[in-house]
Each structure stands twice: as structure tokens, then as C-alpha cells.
Design a protein around this motif. Structure first.
Motif, PDB file in Angstrom:
ATOM      1  N   LYS A 102       0.872  -1.185   0.000  1.00 12.49           N
ATOM      2  CA  LYS A 102       0.000   0.000   0.000  1.00 12.49           C
ATOM      3  C   LYS A 102       0.898   1.221   0.000  1.00 12.49           C
ATOM      4  O   LYS A 102       1.747   1.373   0.875  1.00 12.49           O
ATOM      5  CB  LYS A 102      -0.883  -0.021   1.251  1.00 12.49           C
ATOM      6  CG  LYS A 102      -1.917   1.096   1.315  1.00 12.49           C
ATOM      7  CD  LYS A 102      -2.764   0.938   2.587  1.00 12.49           C
ATOM      8  CE  LYS A 102      -3.731   2.107   2.749  1.00 12.49           C
ATOM      9  NZ  LYS A 102      -4.848   2.090   1.812  1.00 12.49           N
ATOM     10  N   LEU A 104       1.853   4.980   0.626  1.00 12.01           N
ATOM     11  CA  LEU A 104       1.493   5.910   1.704  1.00 12.01           C
ATOM     12  C   LEU A 104       0.994   5.157   2.943  1.00 12.01           C
ATOM     13  O   LEU A 104      -0.147   5.299   3.369  1.00 12.01           O
ATOM     14  CB  LEU A 104       0.453   6.949   1.256  1.00 12.01           C
ATOM     15  CG  LEU A 104       0.966   8.047   0.326  1.00 12.01           C
ATOM     16  CD1 LEU A 104      -0.166   8.984  -0.106  1.00 12.01           C
ATOM     17  CD2 LEU A 104       2.056   8.863   0.996  1.00 12.01           C
ATOM     18  N   TYR A 105       1.862   4.336   3.491  1.00 10.90           N
ATOM     19  CA  TYR A 105       1.568   3.646   4.739  1.00 10.90           C
ATOM     20  C   TYR A 105       2.899   3.518   5.465  1.00 10.90           C
ATOM     21  O   TYR A 105       3.886   3.078   4.882  1.00 10.90           O
ATOM     22  CB  TYR A 105       0.991   2.260   4.450  1.00 10.90           C
ATOM     23  CG  TYR A 105       0.598   1.512   5.709  1.00 10.90           C
ATOM     24  CD1 TYR A 105      -0.688   1.642   6.240  1.00 10.90           C
ATOM     25  CD2 TYR A 105       1.517   0.705   6.373  1.00 10.90           C
ATOM     26  CE1 TYR A 105      -1.049   0.981   7.399  1.00 10.90           C
ATOM     27  CE2 TYR A 105       1.163   0.039   7.544  1.00 10.90           C
ATOM     28  CZ  TYR A 105      -0.120   0.179   8.044  1.00 10.90           C
ATOM     29  OH  TYR A 105      -0.483  -0.476   9.195  1.00 10.90           O
ATOM     30  N   GLN A 119       8.129   8.976   4.109  1.00  6.98           N
ATOM     31  CA  GLN A 119       6.938   9.144   3.286  1.00  6.98           C
ATOM     32  C   GLN A 119       6.008   7.929   3.272  1.00  6.98           C
ATOM     33  O   GLN A 119       4.843   8.059   2.967  1.00  6.98           O
ATOM     34  CB  GLN A 119       7.354   9.417   1.840  1.00  6.98           C
ATOM     35  CG  GLN A 119       8.361  10.523   1.723  1.00  6.98           C
ATOM     36  CD  GLN A 119       8.815  10.804   0.305  1.00  6.98           C
ATOM     37  OE1 GLN A 119       9.014  11.935  -0.059  1.00  6.98           O
ATOM     38  NE2 GLN A 119       8.980   9.768  -0.499  1.00  6.98           N
ATOM     39  N   GLY A 120       6.547   6.726   3.525  1.00  4.49           N
ATOM     40  CA  GLY A 120       5.718   5.532   3.380  1.00  4.49           C
ATOM     41  C   GLY A 120       5.422   5.211   1.934  1.00  4.49           C
ATOM     42  O   GLY A 120       4.373   4.681   1.604  1.00  4.49           O
ATOM     43  N   ILE A 121       6.342   5.562   1.049  1.00  5.57           N
ATOM     44  CA  ILE A 121       6.119   5.335  -0.376  1.00  5.57           C
ATOM     45  C   ILE A 121       7.126   4.344  -0.948  1.00  5.57           C
ATOM     46  O   ILE A 121       6.769   3.420  -1.682  1.00  5.57           O
ATOM     47  CB  ILE A 121       6.240   6.668  -1.169  1.00  5.57           C
ATOM     48  CG1 ILE A 121       5.104   7.613  -0.794  1.00  5.57           C
ATOM     49  CG2 ILE A 121       6.228   6.412  -2.668  1.00  5.57           C
ATOM     50  CD1 ILE A 121       5.128   8.932  -1.553  1.00  5.57           C
TER      51      ILE A 121
ATOM     52  N   GLN B  19       2.414   2.355  13.049  1.00  7.87           N
ATOM     53  CA  GLN B  19       2.140   2.211  11.621  1.00  7.87           C
ATOM     54  C   GLN B  19       0.738   2.728  11.310  1.00  7.87           C
ATOM     55  O   GLN B  19      -0.216   2.352  11.975  1.00  7.87           O
ATOM     56  CB  GLN B  19       2.183   0.719  11.215  1.00  7.87           C
ATOM     57  CG  GLN B  19       3.516   0.040  11.401  1.00  7.87           C
ATOM     58  CD  GLN B  19       4.496   0.316  10.284  1.00  7.87           C
ATOM     59  OE1 GLN B  19       4.271   1.195   9.462  1.00  7.87           O
ATOM     60  NE2 GLN B  19       5.597  -0.416  10.278  1.00  7.87           N
ATOM     61  N   ARG B  20       0.634   3.575  10.312  1.00 10.29           N
ATOM     62  CA  ARG B  20      -0.691   3.945   9.855  1.00 10.29           C
ATOM     63  C   ARG B  20      -0.681   4.405   8.414  1.00 10.29           C
ATOM     64  O   ARG B  20       0.357   4.676   7.824  1.00 10.29           O
ATOM     65  CB  ARG B  20      -1.371   4.986  10.752  1.00 10.29           C
ATOM     66  CG  ARG B  20      -0.484   6.038  11.343  1.00 10.29           C
ATOM     67  CD  ARG B  20      -1.272   6.941  12.279  1.00 10.29           C
ATOM     68  NE  ARG B  20      -2.046   7.875  11.502  1.00 10.29           N
ATOM     69  CZ  ARG B  20      -2.273   9.132  11.876  1.00 10.29           C
ATOM     70  NH1 ARG B  20      -1.788   9.586  13.009  1.00 10.29           N
ATOM     71  NH2 ARG B  20      -2.995   9.936  11.119  1.00 10.29           N
ATOM     72  N   SER B  21      -1.884   4.450   7.883  1.00  2.60           N
ATOM     73  CA  SER B  21      -2.070   4.891   6.523  1.00  2.60           C
ATOM     74  C   SER B  21      -1.936   6.412   6.483  1.00  2.60           C
ATOM     75  O   SER B  21      -2.316   7.102   7.423  1.00  2.60           O
ATOM     76  CB  SER B  21      -3.467   4.444   6.109  1.00  2.60           C
ATOM     77  OG  SER B  21      -3.713   4.781   4.799  1.00  2.60           O
ATOM     78  N   ILE B  22      -1.352   6.933   5.405  1.00  3.93           N
ATOM     79  CA  ILE B  22      -1.136   8.369   5.270  1.00  3.93           C
ATOM     80  C   ILE B  22      -2.060   8.842   4.153  1.00  3.93           C
ATOM     81  O   ILE B  22      -2.039   8.281   3.060  1.00  3.93           O
ATOM     82  CB  ILE B  22       0.334   8.646   4.894  1.00  3.93           C
ATOM     83  CG1 ILE B  22       1.272   8.080   5.969  1.00  3.93           C
ATOM     84  CG2 ILE B  22       0.575  10.119   4.659  1.00  3.93           C
ATOM     85  CD1 ILE B  22       2.600   7.599   5.431  1.00  3.93           C
ATOM     86  N   SER B  23      -2.885   9.847   4.415  1.00  7.65           N
ATOM     87  CA  SER B  23      -3.747  10.311   3.319  1.00  7.65           C
ATOM     88  C   SER B  23      -2.925  11.169   2.377  1.00  7.65           C
ATOM     89  O   SER B  23      -1.966  11.824   2.782  1.00  7.65           O
ATOM     90  CB  SER B  23      -4.961  11.074   3.864  1.00  7.65           C
ATOM     91  OG  SER B  23      -4.811  12.455   3.654  1.00  7.65           O
ATOM     92  N   PHE B  27      -0.040  13.993   2.944  1.00  4.50           N
ATOM     93  CA  PHE B  27       1.270  13.909   2.298  1.00  4.50           C
ATOM     94  C   PHE B  27       1.608  15.214   1.578  1.00  4.50           C
ATOM     95  O   PHE B  27       2.691  15.757   1.731  1.00  4.50           O
ATOM     96  CB  PHE B  27       1.302  12.735   1.312  1.00  4.50           C
ATOM     97  CG  PHE B  27       2.588  12.652   0.553  1.00  4.50           C
ATOM     98  CD1 PHE B  27       3.735  12.191   1.166  1.00  4.50           C
ATOM     99  CD2 PHE B  27       2.662  13.070  -0.762  1.00  4.50           C
ATOM    100  CE1 PHE B  27       4.939  12.135   0.476  1.00  4.50           C
ATOM    101  CE2 PHE B  27       3.856  13.027  -1.467  1.00  4.50           C
ATOM    102  CZ  PHE B  27       4.993  12.557  -0.840  1.00  4.50           C
ATOM    103  N   LYS B  30       2.201  18.299   3.860  1.00  2.94           N
ATOM    104  CA  LYS B  30       3.565  18.334   4.402  1.00  2.94           C
ATOM    105  C   LYS B  30       4.585  18.636   3.293  1.00  2.94           C
ATOM    106  O   LYS B  30       5.560  19.335   3.524  1.00  2.94           O
ATOM    107  CB  LYS B  30       3.879  16.982   5.051  1.00  2.94           C
ATOM    108  CG  LYS B  30       5.209  16.911   5.778  1.00  2.94           C
ATOM    109  CD  LYS B  30       5.250  15.700   6.700  1.00  2.94           C
ATOM    110  CE  LYS B  30       6.634  15.384   7.198  1.00  2.94           C
ATOM    111  NZ  LYS B  30       6.660  14.127   7.965  1.00  2.94           N
ATOM    112  N   ASN B  31       4.366  18.060   2.111  1.00  2.00           N
ATOM    113  CA  ASN B  31       5.323  18.221   1.014  1.00  2.00           C
ATOM    114  C   ASN B  31       4.779  19.167  -0.054  1.00  2.00           C
ATOM    115  O   ASN B  31       4.883  18.913  -1.244  1.00  2.00           O
ATOM    116  CB  ASN B  31       5.626  16.857   0.387  1.00  2.00           C
ATOM    117  CG  ASN B  31       6.351  15.953   1.361  1.00  2.00           C
ATOM    118  OD1 ASN B  31       7.499  16.212   1.698  1.00  2.00           O
ATOM    119  ND2 ASN B  31       5.674  14.924   1.835  1.00  2.00           N
TER     120      ASN B  31
END
Lengths: 609, 609
Positions: A102, A104-105, A119-121, B19-23, B27, B30-31
């Protein structure tokens, strides 16, 4: 007349049928060059880089010395299998599909502290690229402790939804007590071997606590750790008021997780870095807000005043010491000495500054001469949060600053970058490094960071100039001394002749005049006499190397190290010689050559007679 | 002994809690520098650019001539209100919240054709930035036709979920029959006025069918349209086999929307560009697949063979004519003549090429001399899909190519960019322009595009060189002719004296020698005699301008245009003069001056006597 019937198919109705939500996985599949997957050559390095970043971050979380295994194996049909395995804490089975399947996690996006991944990317982008180019899922094996089984997943990504596609999941045996292994199959070209080797070498310079083993289809390269100290895990800090935008403040004040009826005063102290009771009082007064008011009752106008007060009141900068992990001057210097062996090396670490609320520390080092390439432009090594930046040098503010400095001031010519046997290293450590794209290749031109880089590189430039001046002076005085010294033996001979005495040994005199370290190997009476005199003005730590077919282990002074191979002996004595101090040794035999290491060539005279 | 109890809190368990999902909204909040919101100065231009891109795309969808109103209004507390209003087809009320309040939502991402927006990010990023910096929602008004009411929304974005935050929604009156208006309040600095003016001027050069009105707090600037032809809407094409990766083919073959039991043969023809019955046969044979096999039954190995066959079989390039909308040589040339008034202008359009399955057309123009700045580097205008690229010139492949060309070959010196009164314009039109970041400021270094830019700029360079050579030759011959001509009147006088005849008019002879256009205004007998002779070697289209207080409308030849203002007359005659041809006219009166337009200054001689 009947009323005109509105058309149900205005152009907007037709266009509306084409409107849809775009999944972030679709977006990055199409724009994969933004993530560093722009060519089959680069995709191998990007994949390894993302996996290694994760491995190092994971080990740092639990302060383990990282032990990373990387393998690149060629398969048929232009495919490669990349394996990266670490000894980190492992990932819970329930989280594995999300971490790798996934986009973005992750755990680090929402925390304010230095980390490689933010970033979780990265790693899920590699899984996406593998699936796109090879059609194959990625294998993940992870184990969290000796008491738990390992879990193996075969994983892909549902591109249209950005949700993990779990092809299979089994529990299994694994010989590691804890760690994570990723096996990823992608279409690629492995033509960037040199860049990969560089990437790993530079990674090991800035992560001296890490051992990396690279297996290139059976050819092993090991980057041994040079420090046994794990990196201290940077700690998360709360947001700093100076970097908090009005919209963010609005959201913070409306959080459901806040205690009921929290006062503005308590909210400020609880939610921000560096706000204590007194500062909170000042802020409330400046904003004209009752400090006991319920924070959830503030309207936009009150929040706007509060926001203005947060920017106006003097608040100390965030604690960079706890949330950042700079490499330190000494480790950088050791790293470049080990990797590039320059004649001159100096490193600096600036004190932390803040941009938009994020603490930043800039570190830099400069090396000159020695094994560095004499021709062409300086070698520039760029790092961010202990990760080497391997691409887009031209787009990076580090390059921009170095190009903009007038290097003629520091004794070098330049064409963009300065020219000559020069190495420049710059490391930016921050809770939020402002990269120019998701591929994290180049740092954006943030004015505060630009200024820090300028100041530190200028500092290094000044030290370089001093070194070059010293060297030039030394060369001058050497030439003068040599002119004098060339006369001394003649004078000694004439005087001896006149006085009818034997010709004295004039070399100590020469040494004294030339202010050098004099090392001699002299054969006399079936023995070899070694002597070293320090005629320089400072104490020296030197190593005397002696190579001979005679048995050096029988030396009158025990060598620090002695080795024999094919009848040839090598002995090394490590010496500390104060200014004016001498040392000697002898061994039975008739031959041998000596060499002195630890001083510049210009500082020593080696004589065999 | 009881069995050892597994710890429920291994380090991995602790880490998992973070750990969590990033919307995607979090994202990009922030960037935000990735989207062009990196400074308060730039955010105004980025916001306007995104809104104008959308307005132009929307008008293009329905082939309307765009009429765009932009206003920038300063508010208290460092806030600005930006309004952008268009006469496009409007947006259905049910879609408005998503178009403006959800990042990654749009109609153009999934279509293969040229458009300005291609990501579904831009305008919702502006809403996000506004909300973050001003805390205020954005007002949207849109109406789809005269028969439907307008809808007004106040909108924000729920950052944690990337879903629209509808603050209010009402139906309302609006004086426009159709169109969309966005009112966005953000914290900004309006110091980039010059850049905004440039952005609008350049936009109007590449969108000559557009009228833009800018209201800067009451100061109005209008960019009038110069063409009344709407741009033909580019048509979507199907994916081209050469750009289709294995993973994509896998997904296409597994689509639920395919007819039941579709054969591989039918699938290939139906789903791809440029595959007909014969090509589909060839592909199946090359892949060793039965062409009547159900496409959903293909396994990874069969799909891999099919994918290889799709790359191996010769397939014509995609139809660039229908899916792209280049500006055309003539419109670019007119645009730069109008905007920069150079002495020399030339434009080229290359034929379409394909990179990774995406058609690309590169266009370029060069202007020299005239009003262009003589000092310093050339002016470089970069465009992609009819949008001016205003930032990150250094990171763009267009700049890279121009810097890498040796301009000395074309008669110019250079420092990176060539030096002198030079303008270079490059436009890249593609179904997928490979930008270096989401802010779409710079084009990435795709080798195929790099080559096209190199070729077209070299073509322009050669034309420039010819112009410069011609100009130099002309200057030389002029100097020679002037030397001769300075003698002719003296000779004529001497000869007339000797022959006792009146001194003849020598200017036609001079004209012939100097190969110029000779224009004369001579007063004789209460009348003014105008004459124009074309002594150059080519036919000329020229305009004769005459300014006088005499009544020019009484001229013996009727002017193409004649005007009187405050007793001063202006008359214009548009003439076509073959080489050697002359023209004359006369009017009653005693004064007046003439000027010739349409030829270079070096080519004409104007005489009043």
C-alpha cells in the motif's frame, strides 16, 4: 405554451461521466519517474536503496547493529531478482501487507524526528514497479522474535484501489531470530554497477555501525562496520509553534483525542514543543484570549490571533539534540580518511537551526590531495539523513551553493564546481528534509538551509586555504633548506680533512635545518641499524614499516606487527615521538628497506646506506 | 517445566502501534513544495496557473473561445483573495466537492490525449493550501446551462481522509449562462507581479484563442485574443502496444468490463491503438498463442510471450494528429512577432515521435534582434501542452539541451545559454509530459524527447546562421555601395556643368547600385509628389505611411487607410512592388513626411526634398 424543458445532457453532464477518483498507486504507476523508477538501469539501485533505508531505520528503532545482506541475481528474459535481508526487529504479520502493498503507509510520516524513510512510499513503489514490469508478486519473509514463527507473504498491489493483493501467506521456519527479507523480481538492466558500489561505500561511511554484504551472482563484497556503537534512536518531538500553520492549529484544537474542556493554556503546553507555563501565559495575553477558555470554543478569529501570537512570542528552538542524529565531525572525518585517503581532511558540524519549525543540522567535510583525482572537478558527496543522494546532482541546493562560492578565494580554480584533488561532503539532517521530488535525490532551495551550507562550506574553504598556504610555505622553506644542506656534507668533509678527523654524520644537522623526520637504515657489521629522529617542531605518531628477507622478528625492539610470506618479512613499529625525540632498533642481516607512514611526504627524509 | 511463554511485546509490536495509513492530502500538505506551494510568493502564481489550466481545458472540451477573468485582491493580515472565473461548460453540482475538495480526482488522468491538467491534483492542492494558511474554505460557483440554476459551495478538504469538507451548498442566481468561478483566500506575498504578467502574456501567445482579463485591485490588464478559432479538442486514443508494460497487459486481460469469452485476437484489436486483423494475427503467431483462445485464460507465461510479441511486431506509431494539439509554426511565429518584435523570427514543428507509447510533438521558435535585450543570456520560453513553465528552468531538459549545443557553430557566443538579442521558445505537446515533479515546472530527461529538442533547436540555429550571414553580407555590400554613391552626385554635377545641363536626379542610380527601396517625398508646384521604387532583387510588400497637415484624402491614389485627428492626417498605402517596379502619387499641399514599413531599415532609403 409548455415551459421549456431543461436539457439533461448539457456538456457538463457528458464531461461528468469521465470524472473519477485516481488511486495513488495508479498515479505513481504512471508517474514512476517521480519515485526514481525512470529507467531499467536506475530501478535496481532505487529498489535496493529503499529496502536498505527501511532496514537501517528498523534497526535504529531498536538500537541493533545492522547486518544487511543484498543479492542481485540475473534471471532469464531481462529479469533480475533483488534480495535485501536485515536483522531488524521484524514486522507483525498483520502489518506486512500494508507496509509493502500500500503506497502511503508507514510509521514515520506522522513523527517529528530524523529518519531515512519519511513518506511511506519507497518500498511499496518498488513492489508496484516489480509487478508492472515482471508481472510477479514480491516475497516477504519476516520474524519478530525467537518465540514467534516467521511469516512469508507473496504480495502485490491492487493498482486501482491502492490496497494490498495478498497472493499467499504462510507461517514458516527461518534461521534468523528476527529480521525481514524482501525478494523482488523486476525487469531491469544492471549497468550501474559502479554507482551501486559507490552507493554502498558512501552508505557505510555515514553509517559506520553497519555491516553490508553484497552478493553479485556469487561475487561477494563486504562493507565491514567500523564502529560497534549502535546509533541512538532519535526521539519524536511535538510540533514547534513557529512551524505551525493556522489550518494545522485549527485541526489541533479540534482533535477528538483532546481531554474534555481543555483550557487554551493547557492545550498550548500539552501540544507544542518548548511552551511552558510562562510562555503559554504570554501567548494568551498577546492573543487577547482568556487562558482558561475551552480550546474547542475558539472561533477562526480567535485562532487567527492565537496563531499570530505563537509566531510573535519568542520561543526557544526545538531540541535538535534529541530528534536529530548527526554523524559527528570525527566520524565523518574518519570515514573520508578511510575511503579516500586524502593528505588533508577536515569536518565540521553546525549547530542546529530551524526552518518552518523543522530543526536542521548541516555537516560537511573537505578532503584534499592524496589519492584524490588531480584532474577535473571536485568529487561531491551529498547526504540527507544518513542516506547518500546518488542522482540529480544538478538540481540540488548543495550543488547550487558550492557552484556559487568563489573558490579562487580559497586557492582553487573552478568550472561550476571547484577543480583539483578535492572532495566535498555535505550532510543535511532534519526532521523533514525538503526534497525536490518523492525520489529524494535532491534537496530543495530552502533559504535557511542554503545559508547553513554556504557558511559551513566557506569555513571548510578557509581551512583548506590555510593548509595550502602552509604547504606552499613548507615547499619554499624546503627548497631553501635543501640549498643549504647540499653544502653541509662538503663543509663537513673539508673541516674533517683540515682537522684530520673522520667525516661526521651530518644528517641530524640536515634534519634539524630541514625540520624533518629523518629515518635511516644502515648496514654495519652484519646487522641492520634502524633509526628515526623527529626534528619537526611537533610530536608525531608514526609507523615504521620495514621490508626485508632477513628475519625481522629477531629485531632488538619487538615490532607491533610482524608477518612472513614467501620468505619476505614485513614488520611495523607504531611510535610516538616527541619533537626532538629519537628511536632505534637493529636486526641481524644485511638488507631491507624502510618506509614511514603517518606524516606527509614533505615532512620526512628516508635514507638507506 | 512449563513451556516458555512467547512475549506479546517484542519490539515489532511496539513499532506496529505507530504504523498507519497516510492520506494523500496529509502527504501533500507536508510536502507542498512538490506542488509549487513552496513560498508565499509562488503560491499566488501556482493557484492562478492551476485555475487557468482548468478553465482552458474545460473550454477546450466543448470548443468554446475562453474568456477568463482573474482578480487579485489584498485583504488584511497578509491574506489575498484570488478569483478566477471562466465561461466554460460548468461542473455538475454533485461533482464540484470532489473536483475541488479531493486530491487525485479528475477526468483527464485516465484518458490518453493532450491536456493541461493530467493529474487531478492542482486545484484541490490550492484549496488545501488556502485552508492551511488562511483557515478559510474556498467558494466555488458553477453553472452548466441557462436552463439550470448556479450552485455555490464553500469547500475545504478533510486532510486526514482526503475527502471534501462541504461547509455550505446553495442554489443561486448568476449572470453567466455557464462557467465556473473560484474564490480562494490564502496567505501570500504578491511580489512576483512581473512573473505573473509574463505568465499571462506567454499563456496568451500559446493560446491565441483566449481572452484574459486581469484585475489587480482595480488596475485592469487585458490580453486580447488574436484568433477566433477555438482549439479543436484532442481526441482520446487507446493505449499503444509499445508503451504497455507486462503488468498493465495482465490487468487489461483481466478487466471485468471485457465481453464474455473474448478471443485474444478480438482483445488485441479492441483494446489497443493501431492493431488491425492482420497485425493481431502476426502477434498471436509470434507469441505462439491460439488466436481464438479466451483472453482471460492466459497465464503469466502466455502473457509474457504476448507482451514480448507486442514489442517485437512492427506496429505503426499512434495517431498524434487526433490526440495532440500542437500550436503550429505560423501561430508560434505570429505570437513571438507580436510579443517581442524581433528582426528575424522562425518557427518549426517536428513530426510526432513516440516514447514509452506516448506520442510527442516538439515545436520551437527562434527570434533575433529587434526589441530583444542585446546584453546577457538568451531569453528562454518553455511550454508543455500549451502551458508556460515558469520555474525550475535549470532542472528542465529543454535548458539542458540548449546549454549543451555549441552555439559558436551558429555565430553566437555562450555562457550556458547563448548570448545576445536571442529568444528561444520550445513547446512539448504529449499525451503524457514527463515532468520532474507534481508542480509541473520542468520536463524530465527522457532520451527521445531530448533528441527531438536537440534536432529542432539545431534546425533553428542553422536558420539563424543564414540570417546572420545574410545580414553581414548586406552590411559589407552596403558599405561598398555607399562609398561609390558618395561620388555619384559630384560626378553628376561636374558632368552637368560641362554639358551645361541641369543636374539630374541621381537617386535612382544610387538606388540601383545600393539595391534598396528608394522612397521620396518632393514638393513641386504646390503639390507633394510621392514616389517609391523597388531596386532590390526581390518583390516586396510594403506600406507607405504619410503624415501631413495637408488633406491626404485628396491624393491622386486612394489610400488603403486614411485618418484625421486634430488637423493632422495619416494615410497608408499597402503596395506590392515587383523587383524594379515603381509607384507614385501626389496630393495638393506643401508638406508631409513619409515612412516605409515592411522592409528592414537596411533595405530602404527615405528622402525628403
Amino acid at each position: 405554451m409548455t415551459p421549456e424543458k431543461p436539457p439533461t445532457h448539457s456538456p457538463a453532464h457528458r464531461l461528468a461521466r469521465e470524472q473519477r477518483s485516481i488511486s495513488i498507486a495508479e498515479f505513481f504507476e504512471k508517474n514512476r519517474h517521480l519515485l526514481g523508477f525512470d529507467s531499467p538501469t536506475r530501478s535496481i539501485i532505487t529498489t535496493i536503496k529503499e529496502a536498505v533505508d527501511n532496514a537501517l531505520d528498523a534497526c535504529e528503532e531498536v538500537e541493533i547493529l545492522p547486518d544487511i545482506f543484498i543479492s542481485i541475481h540475473k534471471l532469464p528474459d531481462g529479469l533480475y531478482r533483488i534480495i535485501v535481508e536485515d536483522n531488524g526487529p521484524g514486522i507483525l504479520a498483520s502489518h506486512i501487507p500494508f507496509v509493502f502493498g500500500k503506497i502511503l503507509y508507514g510509521s514515520r510520516f506522522h513523527q517529528i524526528r530524523q529518519s531515512r524513510g519519511q513518506q511511506g512510499i519507497g518500498i511499496s513503489a518498488a513492489v508496484l514497479y516489480a509487478q508492472l514490469t515482471s508481472g510477479q508478486p514480491t516475497r516477504i519473509i519476516s520474524r519478530c522474535s525467537y518465540h514467534e514463527p516467521a511469516h512469508e507473504f507473496m504480495l502485490g498491489i491492487h493498482t486501482e484501489t491502492n490496497e494490498p493483493d495478498i497472493v499467499s501467506h504462510t507461517e514458516r521456519e527461518w534461521d534468523r531470530a528476527h529480521g525481514t527479507r524482501i525478494e523482488i523480481t523486476l525487469k531491469a538492466t544492471f549497468s550501474a554497477r559502479k554507482r551501486l558500489i559507490e552507493y554502498l561505500a558512501y552508505s557505510s561511511v555515514v553509517n559506520p555501525h553497519t555491516r553490508i554484504t553484497l552478493d553479485l551472482d556469487g561475487e561477494y563484497i563486504v562493507y565491514e562496520r567500523t564502529s560497534n556503537e549502535p546509533i541512538k534512536k532519535p526521539e519524536s518531538i511535538k510540533p514547534h509553534p513557529h512551524g505551525t500553520e493556522l489550518g494545522r492549529l485549527q485541526r489541533m484544537a479540534a482533535q477528538k483525542s483532546l481531554p474534555k474542556q481543555m483550557s487554551v493554556h493547557a492545550f498550548l503546553i500539552d501540544q507544542f514543543s518548548k511552551i511552558g507555563t510562562k510562555t503559554a501565559d504570554e501567548i494568551c495575553i498577546h492573543a487577547g484570549i482568556d487562558k482558561d477558555q475551552d480550546v474547542t470554543s475558539l472561533d477562526l478569529s480567535a485562532l487567527t490571533s492565537l496563531h499570530a501570537a505563537l509566531q510573535a512570542i519568542k520561543i526557544p528552538p526545538p531540541n535538535a539534540q534529541t530528534c536529530l542524529s548527526p554523524i559527528t565531525e570525527e566520524q565523518i572525518r574518519q570515514g573520508i580518511l578511510k575511503e579516500f585517503n586524502p593528505d588533508f581532511a577536515v569536518a565540521k558540524t553546525r549547530t542546529a537551526i530551524v526552518y518552518a519549525g523543522h530543526p536542521v543540522v548541516v555537516e560537511a567535510a573537505l578532503g584534499y590531495g592524496g589519492s584524490l583525482e588531480t584532474e577535473g572537478q571536485a568529487k561531491l558527496l551529498r547526504f540527507a539523513n544518513r542516506v547518500p543522494l546518488m542522482y540529480q546532482q544538478g538540481a540540488c541546493i548543495i550543488t547550487g551553493v558550492i557552484n556559487a562560492i568563489n573558490w579562487r578565494n580559497y586557492g582553487l580554480s573552478q568550472q561550476g564546481l571547484p577543480l583539483g584533488p578535492l572532495l566535498l561532503l555535505v550532510h543535511i539532517a532534519s526532521t523533514n528534509v525538503p526534497f525536490t521530488s518523492e525520489s529524494k535525490d535532491a534537496v530543495a532551495a530552502v533559504p535557511e538551509i542554503e545559508r547553513e551550507i554556504t557558511l559551513i562550506v566557506q569555513e571548510l574553504g578557509r581551512e583548506l586555504k590555510q593548509f595550502l598556504n602552509r604547504r606552499d610555505k613548507m615547499r619554499q622553506s624546503e627548497e631553501r633548506a635543501q640549498a643549504i644542506c647540499s653544502l653541509i656534507p662538503d663543509i663537513a668533509e673539508k673541516v674533517a680533512e683540515t682537522l684530520e678527523r673522520p667525516v661526521p654524520d651530518t644528517s641530524p644537522i640536515e634534519g634539524r635545518i630541514m625540520k624533518r623526520l629523518i629515518a635511516k637504515a644502515q648496514m654495519r657489521d652484519g646487522r641492520v641499524h634502524l633509526s628515526v629522529y623527529n626534528y619537526t617542531s611537533t610530536a608525531l605518531d608514526v609507523s615504521v614499516y620495514c621490508f626485508s628477507s632477513d628475519d625481522l622478528s629477531q629485531s632488538s625492539k619487538k615490532p607491533t606487527y610482524c608477518d612472513e610470506s614467501g620468505g619476505e618479512y614485513t614488520a611495523v613499529w607504531n611510535l610516538h615521538l616527541e619533537s626532538g625525540e629519537g628511536w632505534n632498533a637493529e636486526y641481524p642481516g644485511t638488507g631491507g628497506t624502510i618506509d614511514i607512514r603517518g606524516v606527509l611526504d614533505e615532512q620526512k627524509v628516508v635514507i638507506h646506506s
